[in-house]
Scaffold this motif. Structure first.
Motif, short mmCIF file in Angstrom:
data_model
loop_
_atom_site.label_atom_id
_atom_site.label_comp_id
_atom_site.label_asym_id
_atom_site.label_seq_id
_atom_site.Cartn_x
_atom_site.Cartn_y
_atom_site.Cartn_z
N PRO A 43 0.78 -0.92 -0.31
CA PRO A 43 -0.14 0.08 -0.51
C PRO A 43 0.71 1.20 0.03
O PRO A 43 0.51 2.70 -0.32
N ARG A 44 1.90 0.82 0.23
CA ARG A 44 2.64 2.53 -0.03
C ARG A 44 3.46 2.34 -1.44
O ARG A 44 4.30 3.72 -1.42
N LEU A 45 3.09 1.82 -2.24
CA LEU A 45 3.90 1.89 -3.42
C LEU A 45 2.58 2.27 -4.41
O LEU A 45 1.52 2.18 -4.18
N GLU A 46 3.03 3.21 -4.98
CA GLU A 46 2.16 3.51 -6.40
C GLU A 46 2.33 2.67 -7.36
O GLU A 46 3.06 2.13 -7.17
N ARG A 47 1.05 2.43 -8.42
CA ARG A 47 1.52 1.66 -9.47
C ARG A 47 0.98 2.19 -10.27
O ARG A 47 -0.29 2.83 -10.43
N ALA A 48 1.08 2.17 -11.61
CA ALA A 48 0.77 2.67 -13.12
C ALA A 48 0.97 1.49 -13.94
O ALA A 48 1.87 -0.03 -13.82
N VAL A 49 0.25 1.49 -15.16
CA VAL A 49 0.10 1.16 -16.68
C VAL A 49 0.66 1.68 -17.73
O VAL A 49 0.09 2.88 -17.68
N PHE A 50 1.90 1.44 -18.06
CA PHE A 50 2.34 2.68 -19.14
C PHE A 50 2.34 2.23 -21.00
O PHE A 50 4.09 1.05 -21.00
N GLY A 51 1.59 2.04 -21.45
CA GLY A 51 1.28 1.15 -22.56
C GLY A 51 1.86 0.23 -22.44
O GLY A 51 1.78 -0.76 -23.96
N THR A 52 1.04 -1.32 -21.92
CA THR A 52 0.71 -2.23 -22.10
C THR A 52 -0.68 -3.35 -22.66
O THR A 52 -1.39 -2.51 -22.50
N GLY A 53 -0.19 -3.95 -23.29
CA GLY A 53 -0.89 -4.57 -24.08
C GLY A 53 -1.98 -5.32 -23.38
O GLY A 53 -0.99 -6.28 -22.11
N VAL A 54 -2.92 -6.12 -23.50
CA VAL A 54 -3.47 -7.25 -22.24
C VAL A 54 -3.61 -8.34 -23.76
O VAL A 54 -4.45 -8.32 -24.80
N ALA A 55 -3.10 -9.40 -23.12
CA ALA A 55 -3.23 -11.23 -24.20
C ALA A 55 -4.20 -11.27 -24.00
O ALA A 55 -5.67 -11.29 -23.15
N ASN A 56 -5.36 -11.36 -25.33
CA ASN A 56 -5.97 -11.33 -26.60
C ASN A 56 -6.76 -13.17 -25.47
O ASN A 56 -5.90 -14.16 -25.84
N PRO A 57 -8.23 -12.82 -24.38
CA PRO A 57 -8.45 -14.25 -24.53
C PRO A 57 -9.38 -14.84 -25.30
O PRO A 57 -9.23 -16.11 -25.00
N ASP A 58 -9.08 -14.83 -26.57
CA ASP A 58 -10.19 -15.48 -27.79
C ASP A 58 -8.91 -16.37 -28.12
O ASP A 58 -9.04 -16.92 -29.27
N PHE A 59 -7.76 -15.95 -27.97
CA PHE A 59 -6.21 -16.67 -28.54
C PHE A 59 -5.67 -17.23 -27.49
O PHE A 59 -5.30 -18.47 -27.29
#
Length: 874
Positions: free
Chosen positions: A622-638
């Motif tokens: 909880p003492r860390l911030e967290r962020a997503v920076f341009g990451t992709g999502v593994a598509n569940p269709d594949f």
């Protein structure tokens, strides 16, 4: 205990939730239907003078939407000089009010609250302060949760409001319009009622307290509720606090340690009357600083307490529970504990033998040694006060670094609840979890191990559910993300207890400890000791993290960003991402190893890939911030076997910022129900750039070896089509170059050039020279990219591309820059050659289409960086 044995909430109201889920996950309670109110609720308020504020507060309780006949108001008067009875007299005909008075002996808010709680005739206690006006739904919103489960601590929200012009009669009539005065509207917008102080940040990072181990920090005594019997069981407020600040957090710690679940309910609102809050913030801060020592003494959590060798605290970090106690070995075992390199512990033994009595009397001066009257293991475990409980058999010898090694691992992986280690039996080392479990079964028929270190909270949850100690341990092991140290830190006589029990058993010294001692004796610096530990760890077992350390030189005065991505593996795309993000976050020190202030998911296609989420959760705090920076999502269709959506939603909603690669990724997160704002920012590698003279007719081909993990499942078919393309382009006078983005691509390139009968085709190992790869892409007419980041880097330097969609992530990026028309799937390559020729012929228009898209994403990525810098205070 009053609760029945259960393994979770199955729809029955008031069913206990002790074994509902690891950590604090109370989410299934939200789905239960609103209960009919039956519980009696007491509003407990401490007061010291300021009766005008008290009068308004009590008046605002009259129009509560909870049934008035189920409510009681209990005021704990901390020895006021003013007329408290007179201030509430006007409301006695409408409210059940009790005023209890204690003699004033300095600051006593905790004593006043306890006084009110002890005399309350209620099932649930709602604590508010006498200067806080309750929202009309305050009691109902608290009570709803306690009708669903009886082991909750519900945290409401507090908002400031100047009530100078509010009359008690208007408040009692419900016509004061508190919400509209505070928020500008009568409706409760979740964003408006979210706390704006440290609790708001903590609640977001912990998904409203459902994860992590710092929920206790959000307990503020001005607005929370708890079952009365639970409050009394944990001991109420600690009355040794004689200054303002800290007694509420300390109570929250004990509630957490006893297994209660902390719930965030921001719509349970109180309005702090600001106009007569005459104690300046500096006074509060000074009082908190003065209380810092008291809090450190009582709360062993690392947020408050830093390790101090040889210091004895009131509440230890680790409680060593000895079971069974071997009377003849008590002195020997206690001596071995005294030689532990980690010193923040207590030892708990079972009373009942002359040896235990003698030991207790001899060591009465030392609070670390406790002898407890009990007849079972559960009694000893419940007597433990530490954050961690080390259960240890009385006839084994602990290695001097046993506690240091296991405590450190649980401290570093705060979402794990259990640590075990290897054993030494004779000259044989038993290292694996399976071997250790087998030895445990020989040493005990109760399901308990020879040794384990467990968070006390998990023991409390399991024992409250009336599980036996052995069953409780089995549940914790199954649900607690166990950590196993392969090094032996404990010596056993044999594979099972023998007739020589009680005979001397000298403590053994592990090879690591011996090596560390030799290094220390040689006078080397402490850093050398850490190097020894790292060396031994690498030699004995591989690191559980897939990320290889690549620490840059330290930079002073900047926030540290812990970059999460696949780096150090000769992958051109991943190294390009790291370089681009490091450049974009020039306000920070970006690391690929060790902890940081910001946990940044910045690699390729990492979301919905379970191994990354496991690692993130292990490193999270909880003492860390967290962020997503341009990451992709593994598509569940594949990736049909990889649906981690629920867990990912929980984590993503704690992030300060979520930016993804393309529209397909954003759509998947929307379908999952991610509440956080998700922005399409493009692939971060678009931030890179290069220039080179264009060679008309040059085409770069970048294949990819997938080992069958592609649409169609046939790498060789794709290589064959690329070979045909290379041959066709060569016959047409084009200059074809081959580029490998990873060493695995060298084999396919050899196969393509052989099948094209063009072994002389120029070749570049892009994974070895990113700058040369960028220049090659910039010089080309078109890039034919099966590798995703060959397409990304081509776009970054303004070169059109034709993409081979071997997995959906390729189309995700192509769609982000408007190149879906120039994307073909690897299971349907018809028209590949036509698209390449069309791209070459229409190159000028495609460049004009591509460049503004890339510029837009670069702008979004830079703005995202600035937003994160603001979050981090850089």
């Amino acid at each position: 205990k009053s609760c029945a044995k259960t393994v979770g909430v199955v729809g029955t109201l008031t069913q206990p939730m002790w074994l509902h889920a690891p950590e604090h996950d109370y989410s299934s309670l939200s789905a239960l239907p609103p209960p009919a109110p039956t519980l009696r609720v007491a509003l407990c308020m401490p007061v010291y003078n300021r009766v005008d504020l008290l009068s308004r507060t009590v008046a605002a309780l009259v129009p509560q939407t909870y049934p008035i006949e189920l409510m009681q108001v209990v005021i704990g008067d901390d020895g006021s000089d003013e007329d408290v009875e007179g201030a509430v007299a006007a409301f006695r005909d409408r409210l059940d009010i009790r005023v209890l008075r204690r003699k004033r002996d300095g600051y006593g808010a905790g004593q006043a609250r306890n006084l009110a709680a002890r005399h309350a005739e209620a099932d649930v206690l709602v604590f508010i302060d006498a200067d806080c006006l309750p929202d009309p739904d305050l009691v109902a919103n608290h009570a709803d949760w306690h009708h669903k489960a009886e082991n909750l601590v519900v945290i409401g929200s507090r908002h400031g409001l100047d009530t100078t012009d509010l009359r008690p009669d208007d408040l009692a009539a419900g016509t004061a319009g508190l919400r509209k005065l505070a928020f500008g509207t009568d409706s409760l917008d979740p964003a408006a009622v979210r706390q704006t102080d440290h609790r708001g940040v903590l609640h977001r990072r912990t998904s409203d307290q459902r994860f992590g181990d710092e929920g206790f920090r959000s307990l503020v005594s001005s607005n929370f509720s708890i079952r009365r019997d639970r409050f009394l069981e944990v001991g109420g407020f600690d009355e040794s606090f004689h200054r303002w600040g800290g007694e509420d957090v300390e109570l929250g710690w004990r509630c957490q340690a006893e297994g209660l679940f902390t719930v965030t309910e921001d719509s349970a609102i109180v309005f702090h009357q600001l106009q007569e809050d005459d104690w300046e913030e500096s006074g509060r801060e000074q009082s908190k600083e003065l209380n810092a020592g008291v809090i450190q003494n009582k709360i062993p959590h690392s947020f408050y307490r830093k390790y101090r060798p040889d210091h004895i605290w009131e509440v230890p970090k680790a409680s060593v529970v000895v079971w069974p106690t071997i009377p003849a070995r008590i002195d020997e075992l206690s001596g071995q504990l005294r030689r532990q390199s980690y010193t923040d512990w207590e030892m708990i033994l079972q009373a009942g033998s002359p040896e235990a009595t003698l030991f207790a009397e001899t060591n009465s001066h030392d609070p670390r040694f406790r002898v407890v009257e009990t007849h079972d293991r559960a009694g000893l475990l419940q007597a433990a006060r530490g954050e961690y409980v080390a259960l240890i058999h009385g006839d084994v010898a602990p290695e001097p670094r046993l506690l240091a090694a296991t405590v450190r691992r649980l401290e570093n992986q705060r979402r794990s609840n259990l640590a075990t280690c290897g054993y030494l039996v004779g000259d044989a080392m038993y290292r694996t979890p399976e071997d250790v479990a087998d030895l445990d079964s020989h040493w005990s028929d109760s399901g308990l191990p020879v040794f384990s270190l467990v968070r006390r909270r998990e023991w409390a949850k399991a024992l409250h559910a009336l599980l036996s100690a052995g069953d409780a341990y089995g549940w914790i092991r199954t649900n607690g993300r166990p950590i196993h140290l392969t090094e032996a830190h404990l010596a056993l006589r044999s594979i099972r207890p023998g007739p020589d029990v009680g005979e001397p058993l000298p403590a053994f010294i592990s090879p690591t400890t011996r090596l560390r001692a030799e290094v220390a004796a040689a006078g080397l610096r402490p850093a050398a000791l850490k190097a020894v530990a790292r060396y031994v760890k690498r030699r004995r077992a591989p690191s559980p993290s897939p990320h290889q350390p690549l620490p840059p030189p330290p930079r002073e005065g900047k926030p540290v960003v812990r970059y999460v991505g696949w780096t150090g593996h000769d992958n051109m795309g991943d190294e390009a991402l790291l370089e681009a993000i490091t450049g974009a976050l020039d306000w920070a020190e970006v690391r690929t190893a060790k902890r940081g202030d910001l946990l940044l998911l910045g690699g390729g296609t990492l979301i919905n890939r379970g191994s990354y989420l496991d690692w993130l959760e292990e490193q999270d705090s909880p003492r860390l911030e967290r962020a997503v920076f341009g990451t992709g999502v593994a598509n569940p269709d594949f990736w049909r076997d990889r649906d981690e959506s629920r867990r990912w939603v929980d984590w993503l909603d704690t992030c300060a910022y979520v930016g993804v690669r393309g529209p397909l990724s954003a759509g998947i997160l929307s379908d999952w129900g991610v509440a956080n704002d998700v922005e399409v920012v493009g692939d971060a590698a678009l931030l890179l750039d290069a220039t080179a003279p264009r060679r008309e007719g040059r085409v770069v081909i970048a294949p990819c070896r997938t080992r069958g993990e592609l649409w169609g499942g046939d790498d060789k078919k794709v290589f064959g089509r690329l070979a045909d393309l290379a041959a066709d382009l060569g016959r047409g006078g084009h200059e074809v170059h081959m580029l490998a983005a990873h060493p695995d691509d060298d084999g396919p390139i050899i196969e393509i050039t052989r099948r094209a009968d063009r072994p002389d085709l120029p070749y570049l190992a892009g994974y070895a020279d990113l700058e040369a790869a960028l220049e090659l892409f910039a010089s080309a007419d078109v890039v034919v990219a099966e590798r995703l980041h060959a397409a990304v880097l081509a776009a970054a330097v303004g070169t059109p591309f034709v993409a081979l969609e071997y997995r959906p992530k390729v189309r995700d990026f192509a769609a982000s820059v408007g190149f879906e028309e120039y994307t073909v799937r690897t299971d349907d390559l018809d028209g590949l050659e036509e698209r390449v020729r069309a791209a070459i012929a229409d190159r000028k228009n495609l460049v004009a289409q591509l460049e503004p898209r890339v510029a837009e994403y670069r702008d979004r990525l830079r703005k995202a960086s600035s937003r994160l810098a603001e979050v981090m205070g850089a």
